[in-house]
Motif scaffolding. Structure first.
Motif, short mmCIF file in Angstrom:
data_model
loop_
_atom_site.label_atom_id
_atom_site.label_comp_id
_atom_site.label_asym_id
_atom_site.label_seq_id
_atom_site.Cartn_x
_atom_site.Cartn_y
_atom_site.Cartn_z
N ARG A 75 1.60 -0.98 1.07
CA ARG A 75 0.21 -1.41 0.92
C ARG A 75 0.03 -2.83 1.46
NH1 ARG A 75 -3.17 0.83 -2.89
NH2 ARG A 75 -3.75 -1.16 -3.85
N VAL A 76 -1.14 -3.07 2.04
CA VAL A 76 -1.47 -4.39 2.57
C VAL A 76 -2.88 -4.78 2.14
CG1 VAL A 76 0.03 -4.20 4.60
CG2 VAL A 76 -2.35 -3.43 4.75
N VAL A 77 -3.13 -6.09 2.11
CA VAL A 77 -4.48 -6.62 1.95
C VAL A 77 -4.98 -6.96 3.35
CG1 VAL A 77 -5.85 -8.58 1.17
CG2 VAL A 77 -4.23 -7.51 -0.38
N THR A 78 -6.16 -6.45 3.70
CA THR A 78 -6.73 -6.74 5.01
C THR A 78 -7.98 -7.57 4.86
OG1 THR A 78 -5.88 -4.67 5.95
CG2 THR A 78 -7.67 -5.75 7.12
N CYS B 231 0.06 2.23 6.51
CA CYS B 231 -0.21 1.28 5.43
C CYS B 231 -1.53 1.59 4.72
CB CYS B 231 -0.29 -0.15 5.97
SG CYS B 231 1.27 -0.79 6.61
N GLU B 232 -1.46 1.77 3.42
CA GLU B 232 -2.68 1.80 2.62
C GLU B 232 -3.26 0.38 2.61
OE1 GLU B 232 -2.40 4.99 -0.82
OE2 GLU B 232 -0.77 3.54 -0.94
N SER B 233 -4.58 0.29 2.75
CA SER B 233 -5.19 -1.03 2.93
C SER B 233 -6.22 -1.32 1.85
CB SER B 233 -5.85 -1.11 4.31
OG SER B 233 -6.26 -2.43 4.59
N VAL B 234 -6.08 -2.49 1.21
CA VAL B 234 -7.10 -3.02 0.32
C VAL B 234 -7.93 -3.98 1.15
CG1 VAL B 234 -7.57 -4.36 -1.75
CG2 VAL B 234 -5.60 -2.80 -1.69
N ALA C 23 -3.24 -9.64 -3.29
CA ALA C 23 -2.05 -8.83 -3.00
C ALA C 23 -1.13 -8.74 -4.22
CB ALA C 23 -1.30 -9.42 -1.81
N GLU D 182 -2.68 -6.30 -6.63
CA GLU D 182 -2.88 -4.93 -6.14
C GLU D 182 -1.58 -4.27 -5.66
OE1 GLU D 182 -5.82 -3.28 -6.16
OE2 GLU D 182 -6.73 -5.00 -7.16
N CYS E 114 0.43 -5.25 -3.17
CA CYS E 114 0.50 -5.24 -1.71
C CYS E 114 1.61 -6.19 -1.24
CB CYS E 114 -0.83 -5.66 -1.10
SG CYS E 114 -2.20 -4.56 -1.52
N GLU E 115 2.27 -5.80 -0.17
CA GLU E 115 3.43 -6.57 0.30
C GLU E 115 3.10 -7.56 1.40
OE1 GLU E 115 7.22 -4.19 0.49
OE2 GLU E 115 5.79 -2.54 0.38
#
Length: 393
Positions: free
Chosen positions: A184-187, A207-210, A283, A286, A288-289
């Motif tokens: 997962r990532v924060v975009t 990547c799942e994205s927040v 991140a 949530e 996120c890496e």
């Protein structure tokens, strides 16, 4: 022609994938399983009744709603291509009859065609070339079409596996890896052209994205916020298998602090670093890496080499820049391809906090000195306190 059944509809969809097949056995199985899950989620989201099977090297969806199915499946990451299919038994007469019936819908006198057989099941008694010749001769006889192996107007494909799958068209998918296989990532999403494409590219790599939109308040416009929401919804069409959210985070208070307490030439640099700090805090909450930023090297003043380096130094968490080596023309082309361009270019105004003369090569010491004039932790805390969640998919 008498005795030839012309299909009124297809029996389902044949789905092909690419780099998944290059993985080791255990990773391949898990990636294939995830891809099937994501395709199934896509079809359920559309309210489609279906059965799904996984013959080696392919995925087959059997459904009576083929057109609606293929419209969704073509947006599932990991899918390289798909074809609506007619299913036949694995004997040459059944294959020939099904292929002719399909060809009759598109091939006629004066139309060129070719037959391409892929004999994945090597126990099938005829070679691919033999199947091409047998089926091609019958199609030519029944339709009056002419064979052209170099540049045919219609290609009849035959894929022989657990059963025989016959098709007359191939639709491109997005390729890449199944969503959810790469963490997962924060975009950081502005709603503009670049950040939307950056979000898509990381989703394409699994990547799942927040999504995080920094709301500039009085320094921005309501249209900027609405644009970000519309772009998020378009990206949400590609999020089969993953729930996507847009987090709207207040940023006006940070901009006000920088303008009041710091050199105006540093406003853009300090703004970008604060965005990264807020993304880092999101991140952490949530799971996120990494953080994704849509910057392209040298495109605007905040994206000079020096400013990009200073931006990513605001956190120890990895910051990915998937567009860093792209020029604007390439980014625009991708935005049009994925469908975000029109929404991203809708009139929305621009940020009024941008100084008349932004610094393009500030030093780290100068930036750190400026940041000591404000309470960075308090600014981040206020951003998180005012955060709003909007479910996209």
């Amino acid at each position: 022609p008498r005795g030839v059944r012309v299909p009124r509809s297809y029996d389902g969809v044949l789905i092909r994938y690419g780099e998944l097949s290059l993985k080791g056995p255990s990773v391949r199985r898990s990636f294939e399983t995830k891809l099937v899950e994501n395709i199934s989620a896509c079809l359920r989201r559309e309210g489609i009744d279906f059965d799904i099977r996984r013959p080696r090297g392919r995925i087959v969806v059997e459904t009576s709603e083929v057109e609606k199915s293929q419209d969704g499946i073509r947006r599932v990451f990991g899918v390289v291509s798909l074809s609506p299919i007619v299913v036949a038994e694995k004997d040459v007469e059944s294959i020939k009859a099904a292929a002719v019936a399909l060809a009759l819908q598109r091939v006629r006198r004066g139309v060129s065609f070719a037959v391409r057989c892929n004999r994945a099941d090597k126990s099938f008694p005829h070679t691919s070339q033999e199947v091409n010749a047998i089926v091609g001769a019958e199609i030519g006889k029944q339709t009056g079409g002419s064979v052209d192996l170099s540049n045919p107007e219609v290609t009849i494909g035959i894929d022989i596996r657990d059963r025989a799958y016959i098709f007359d068209r191939t639709i491109a998918g997005p390729g890449g890896l199944p969503l959810g296989t790469s963490g997962r990532v924060v975009t950081l999403l502005s709603g503009g052209i670049d950040s939307a494409v950056a979000a898509y590219m990381m989703m394409r790599r699994g990547c799942e994205s927040v999504l995080v939109y920094m709301d500039n308040g009085r320094f921005g416009t309501d249209q900027m916020r609405e644009r970000a929401i519309q772009v998020s919804r378009i990206l949400g069409r590609y999020s089969c298998g993953s729930e996507m959210e847009l987090l709207v985070v207040p940023h006006e208070h940070s901009l006000s602090s920088f303008i009041e307490s710091c050199s105006r030439g540093l406003t853009c640099t300090l703004c970008k670093r604060m965005m990264v700090r807020v993304a880092d805090a999101v991140a952490a909450g949530e799971g996120c890496e990494a953080i994704v930023n849509g910057s392209s090297l040298g495109q605007v003043c905040s994206q000079t080499m020096r400013n990009l380096v200073l931006t990513v130094k605001a956190t120890e968490r990895p910051v990915f820049l998937p567009l860093v080596g792209f020029d604007k023309e390439e980014i625009v082309r991708l935005a049009k391809k994925i469908g975000t361009y029109d929404a991203s270019t809708a009139p929305a105004g621009s940020c009024t906090a941008v100084p008349a003369r932004p610094l393009t090569a500030p030093t780290l010491d100068k930036v750190l000195t400026a940041e000591r004039a404000v309470d960075l932790d308090d600014l981040v805390e206020k951003s998180l306190e005012g955060m709003e969640r909007i479910r996209i998919s």
